[in-house]
Design a protein around this motif. Structure first.
Motif, PDB file in Angstrom:
ATOM      1  N   GLU B 141       0.859  -1.181   0.000  1.00 50.22           N
ATOM      2  CA  GLU B 141       0.000   0.000   0.000  1.00 50.22           C
ATOM      3  C   GLU B 141       0.895   1.232   0.000  1.00 50.22           C
ATOM      4  O   GLU B 141       1.840   1.302   0.782  1.00 50.22           O
ATOM      5  CB  GLU B 141      -0.885   0.025   1.248  1.00 50.22           C
ATOM      6  CG  GLU B 141      -2.080  -0.896   1.175  1.00 50.22           C
ATOM      7  CD  GLU B 141      -3.003  -0.716   2.365  1.00 50.22           C
ATOM      8  OE1 GLU B 141      -4.136  -0.273   2.166  1.00 50.22           O
ATOM      9  OE2 GLU B 141      -2.587  -1.033   3.473  1.00 50.22           O
ATOM     10  N   GLY B 142       0.570   2.193  -0.828  1.00 53.37           N
ATOM     11  CA  GLY B 142       1.360   3.417  -0.783  1.00 53.37           C
ATOM     12  C   GLY B 142       1.519   4.046  -2.141  1.00 53.37           C
ATOM     13  O   GLY B 142       1.095   3.498  -3.149  1.00 53.37           O
ATOM     14  N   PRO B 143       2.134   5.228  -2.173  1.00 51.77           N
ATOM     15  CA  PRO B 143       2.268   5.946  -3.435  1.00 51.77           C
ATOM     16  C   PRO B 143       3.551   5.583  -4.181  1.00 51.77           C
ATOM     17  O   PRO B 143       4.593   5.374  -3.552  1.00 51.77           O
ATOM     18  CB  PRO B 143       2.317   7.409  -2.988  1.00 51.77           C
ATOM     19  CG  PRO B 143       2.902   7.365  -1.624  1.00 51.77           C
ATOM     20  CD  PRO B 143       2.591   6.026  -1.030  1.00 51.77           C
ATOM     21  N   ILE B 144       3.446   5.498  -5.478  1.00 48.42           N
ATOM     22  CA  ILE B 144       4.634   5.341  -6.312  1.00 48.42           C
ATOM     23  C   ILE B 144       4.458   6.202  -7.551  1.00 48.42           C
ATOM     24  O   ILE B 144       3.340   6.619  -7.876  1.00 48.42           O
ATOM     25  CB  ILE B 144       4.882   3.882  -6.775  1.00 48.42           C
ATOM     26  CG1 ILE B 144       3.569   3.239  -7.218  1.00 48.42           C
ATOM     27  CG2 ILE B 144       5.536   3.066  -5.701  1.00 48.42           C
ATOM     28  CD1 ILE B 144       3.766   1.947  -7.954  1.00 48.42           C
ATOM     29  N   MET B 145       5.547   6.441  -8.215  1.00 49.85           N
ATOM     30  CA  MET B 145       5.460   7.203  -9.458  1.00 49.85           C
ATOM     31  C   MET B 145       6.156   6.435 -10.561  1.00 49.85           C
ATOM     32  O   MET B 145       7.196   5.824 -10.338  1.00 49.85           O
ATOM     33  CB  MET B 145       6.118   8.555  -9.291  1.00 49.85           C
ATOM     34  CG  MET B 145       5.870   9.425 -10.482  1.00 49.85           C
ATOM     35  SD  MET B 145       6.730  10.971 -10.388  1.00 49.85           S
ATOM     36  CE  MET B 145       6.955  11.267 -12.127  1.00 49.85           C
TER      37      MET B 145
END
Lengths: 372, 575
Positions: B141-145
């Motif tokens: 879970e979490g943000p990535i780019m």
């Protein structure tokens, strides 16, 4: 033990040709394997056909009942099977929902270094869709990399009656092969296995898949055959301890029951090692381990360590075991032979699907201990 | 910024799928017509309930300026929604979409299941698959780019939503934001991640409540069909339950919030709008040089004491003139009309040619080291043009110029001095060696006379300065070793391959270079109070300076900007 012979389902289904090795094949595999250091086994199939369960049960010791709690796999799960294991490869668990044959994905990357593609078909479900998907996947993969071995697992057969199993396998193999013939892909060979995670069939099927990726298989089989003949042993398996996959056996037919017995014996040995063994040693198998189990049908299971990762498990009659000295001596010879088989690879320093055998120092030590 | 935000879901049956997309659309035609065209009787029965004001949430409080409302209208080009299962579908069967009007910017924010534009759809679809099925986020879970030029750049925030009926007890979602501008997206990372995080927190909180209440119900009553995995599984019931695939549930049901997509639409709209507003691009052509800084300071000082100081102050005049971006020619006194035939200096290179390199070098040397340069002559236009040209060699902060003076002025007040030919240099100054005097004397020769009377006879091109003699008086000799700056300047001037413009830029660079070095010297000597010998040794090795350069820098320190000095002093105090 005789009474159980011929009981195994998958024995008949196993084409004999799968064991035979041709020289040219050998080279092909070597090239496939050397292109990528770790050969790859792909697990593909429709969603909910049991790919992740297979991977978890075989390589992560998950209990079959627990696999029901697995969530669906969303992305390719790459699992390295190399630490503490004789066999050294990667398993890619590929989600069934995602169409990886789409042009957005790099097919060369997926199929390029692949040694075997396992396509899982759910036998308890309607398998027409699965067969369509199978055909597409196989033909696409074959076009990208013709050296891939295609293995079809007809999975979840635990819920089927014996007749139904045979019927399902016949039907699936017939349909799949017909489609391939229509598409003109006659060179493409599919192998079929009936599997279930609730018994040892999945281990056996996986063993056969892995065996095909081991270039030294025929030599090992010959060695085991001659060992069996000369030691009055009924059956001998060479096991990878951690995964309980057997990487070779002698020439005689594999009996499901005896395979299960051997698996359970290894479990017993591992458990005993966990309780009484040296905590510091990493591998499950202690050096120079031996294990003897007497069965009430006057058979004996005899386990001997070959290398850190490999054990030899023999099934023999009570009376044959009276000549234990010969058996032990033959095992010693076999052990030396196996070491020298893999030693060639180490010396040539060719990267291949097999770990260079570790613990070479132990040979001398072993020989001494037997002499003493 | 062309952004698209979308909610994606890894569907049990269909794999990664786009559930809800919000995009910004330029208002090509009147949106009211749009709605009329796509009229659907059902839609207009409840216009009030669907009108949502998103103005209250704007960060800049422009509540009134943003008159926006959300209208649900029918979506003409229906995507083959028959394929979609419950979990993949966001907006109900009516094929509706949400629209928010931003009247200020003339755009509308439109949310629907799938974007109508096939190109946008392709982008979103690609990002969706990558976000859920190929990119690996540490901790899941979490943000990535991720992203590339072809498919746009994406910030993806993956998360779980709890579901009793799902395999593994949870479902896999992600919120993605796609932009074509990579730099902008990276700059917006903290903002976007924070905002998306809030949405996810809200969704998960709601889903948790539903999850808990459902689990309680399950344990209380056995009549309800329980979640599959909570049963004790035997091979028998495993087989029986297999066929039941319809455990897919929409997010609305998982969160128990009927207005969920209205909320998501407003949230997406606000994020996209605020994200666009919070950063503005400004193009700057290079950094502000110290020259500009000092010039601005001088001007500011002049403005403050405007009543006291007149614009006669040459520094101020020059500074203001330059700030008005007038050319070098305009620097000459405005009361003197410039004509090509007048005997004046126009550039350093021309001056060097006229004066001959040795004389020019002497003048420049004195100037750079802070000695007084005095020009004396009858033709004040010529003298002042020379002084203006020379002034450019020095940083503007070091220039104290007096033109057309009738008395001698001390070098503290004017290091560049223009005198009338009648003015005498005081004796005490003449004894010193810190000055150079250039006398401009008209050469009276026969040619000159003839030329004056019969200009037609001597039609050949002749420099107007040829009839003038420059006599140099100086108290000291120029040493062999000159500052590196002077040497480089001479090389640049002597090289005819370089145009005047290039020489000018070269001079600016040289000045900036030595100003920077002077700054270091200032820091060492004035702020840190280091030992002098030690410092000079250090500088000679570090800055690659000679003794001569050191003298130059000592003078140039006086021309540093007060702002810089104050900053240094302040930081020294704080330390």
């Amino acid at each position: 033990m005789e009474s159980h012979e011929g009981f195994g389902v998958s024995v008949g289904s196993m084409p004999k040709a799968a064991f035979s090795y041709h020289g040219e094949d050998d080279d092909q595999i070597a090239t496939v394997l050397s292109s990528d250091v770790k050969p790859r086994i792909l697990l593909m199939g429709l969603r909910r056909s049991g790919k992740s369960s297979i991977q978890k049960v075989v390589f992560h010791k998950m209990s079959p009942n627990e696999t029901l709690f697995l969530e669906s796999t969303a992305k390719i799960f790459k699992d390295d099977v190399s630490n503490n294991s004789f066999i050294n490869f990667q398993i890619w668990d590929i989600p069934g929902q995602v169409d990886f044959l789409d042009t957005n994905f790099d097919l060369d990357m997926i199929f390029g270094g692949t040694g075997a593609l396992i396509f899982v078909v759910d036998a308890q479900d309607e398998y027409i869709d699965a067969l369509t998907c199978l055909h597409q996947t196989v033909s696409k993969a074959y076009r990208v990399n013709p050296q891939i071995r295609f293995e079809i697992f007809i999975h979840k057969v635990d819920g089927l009656s014996d007749d139904h199993k045979i019927e399902t396998q016949r039907d699936i193999s017939q349909r799949a092969n017909e489609e391939l013939h229509e598409a003109g892909l006659t060179d493409l060979h599919l192998s079929f296995y009936l599997t279930s995670i609730y018994d040892h069939s999945i281990f056996e099927a996986f063993s056969k898949v892995v065996q095909k990726l081991i270039p030294q298989l025929s030599t090992l089989e010959n060695l085991l055959s001659s060992y069996v003949q000369n030691s009055m042993v009924e059956k001998a398996f060479l096991f990878d301890v951690v995964s309980k996959i057997y990487i070779a056996t002698d020439g005689s037919a594999v009996d499901m029951q005896s395979y299960e017995l051997c698996c359970e014996m290894i479990d017993v040995m591992i458990d005993m090692t966990c309780i009484y063994g040296d905590d510091e040693s990493e591998c499950a198998c202690e050096q120079d381990s031996t294990c003897i189990i007497r069965l009430n049908n006057s058979s004996i299971l005899y386990l001997r360590e070959i290398t850190r990762f490999l054990v030899l498990v023999c099934i023999l009659r009570d009376e044959a075991f009276t000549k234990r000295g010969i058996i032990d001596y033959n095992i010693l010879c076999l052990q030396k032979a196996i070491h020298s088989v893999f030693d060639v690879r180490t010396k040539l320093n060719k990267p291949n699907g097999v770990l260079p055998v570790e613990g070479m120092n132990s040979i001398g030590h072993l020989a001494n201990s037997t002499n003493a | 910024m062309d952004a698209v935000m979308a909610l994606c879901h890894f569907c049990e049956q269909h794999g990664p799928s786009i559930v809800f997309t919000c995009e910004k659309v330029k208002k090509a035609h009147n949106p009211s017509e749009n709605i009329v065209n796509e009229q659907d009787s059902e839609v207009f029965t409840e216009p009030c309930s669907s009108a949502i004001d998103i103005g209250y949430a704007t960060p800049y409080g422009s509540l009134d300026s943003l008159a926006s409302n959300v209208t649900i209208s029918s979506n003409r080009s229906s995507i083959k929604k028959a394929d979609l299962c419950q979990a993949c579908r966001s907006l109900p069967e009516g094929h509706q979409h949400f629209v928010s009007h931003d009247k200020d910017a003339g755009v509308i924010y439109r949310s629907m299941q799938h974007p109508n534009n096939p190109d946008v759809f392709r982008l979103v679809r690609h990002a969706c698959v990558r976000s859920l099925s190929s990119e690996v986020c540490p901790g899941r879970e979490g943000p990535i780019m991720f992203g590339d030029e072809q498919h746009g750049y994406v910030i993806s925030f993956t998360f779980y939503v709890k579901d009793n009926y799902a395999r593994g007890g949870q479902r896999w979602y992600s919120i993605i934001c796609i932009m074509t501008d990579r730099v902008f997206l990276i700059q917006s990372w903290p903002f976007l991640v924070d905002c998306i995080g809030h949405i996810i927190e809200y969704l998960q909180m709601e889903a948790d409540v539903v999850f808990k209440s459902e689990s309680n119900e399950d344990t209380q009553s056995n009549s309800r069909p329980r979640a599959r995995w909570s049963n004790v599984v035997t091979p028998r019931n495993f087989h029986q339950q297999r066929g039941d695939n319809s455990n897919a549930r929409p997010l609305v049901q998982l969160t128990g919030n009927q207005d969920l997509y209205t909320y998501i639409h407003t949230a997406f709209t606000w994020i996209m709008r605020a994200c666009r507003k919070r950063l503005k691009e400004q193009v700057t052509h290079g950094k502000i040089t110290d020259e500009d800084l000092v010039r601005a300071e001088i001007l500011a000082r002049a403005k403050r004491s405007y009543s006291v100081m007149s614009m006669d102050d040459p520094n101020v005049a020059a500074a203001s003139a330059e700030l008005n971006s007038l050319s070098l020619v305009a620097l000459k006194s405005p009361d003197e009309p410039t004509s090509p035939t007048r005997a004046i200096f126009t550039s350093l290179r021309q001056m060097r040619e006229v004066l001959q390199p040795p004389l020019f070098k002497a003048i420049a040397w004195h100037l750079l080291l802070g000695n007084q340069v005095i020009w004396r002559g009858q033709d004040q236009a010529l003298v002042s043009s020379a002084l203006h040209i020379l002034k450019d060699i020095l940083p503007i902060g070091c220039v104290k110029m007096q033109i057309n003076s009738d008395v001698y002025v001390n070098s503290y007040k004017a290091n560049i001095l223009g005198l009338n030919d009648k003015v005498a240099i005081p004796q005490h100054v003449q004894k010193q060696e810190f000055f150079i005097l250039v006398d401009v004397v008209p050469k009276v020769s026969t040619t000159q006379k003839l030329n004056q009377y019969y200009p037609a006879l001597f039609d050949m091109p002749q420099s107007p300065l040829s009839g003038i003699e420059f006599r140099m008086t100086s108290g000291c000799l120029i040493p062999e070793k000159v500052p590196a700056m002077l040497h480089k300047l001479e090389v640049a001037l002597a090289n005819d391959n370089l145009s005047n413009e290039v020489v000018k830029q070269c001079l600016i660079c040289l000045k900036q270079e030595w100003m920077n070095k002077a700054k270091i010297l200032y820091k060492f000597t004035k702020i840190d109070n280091r030992d002098k010998e030690d410092t000079s040794k250090l500088l000679q090795t570090v800055l690659n300076c000679s003794e001569e350069d050191f003298r130059l820098m000592k003078f140039w320190i006086t021309g540093l900007s007060t702002q810089y000095k104050e900053e240094l002093r302040r930081s020294a105090l704080e330390a």
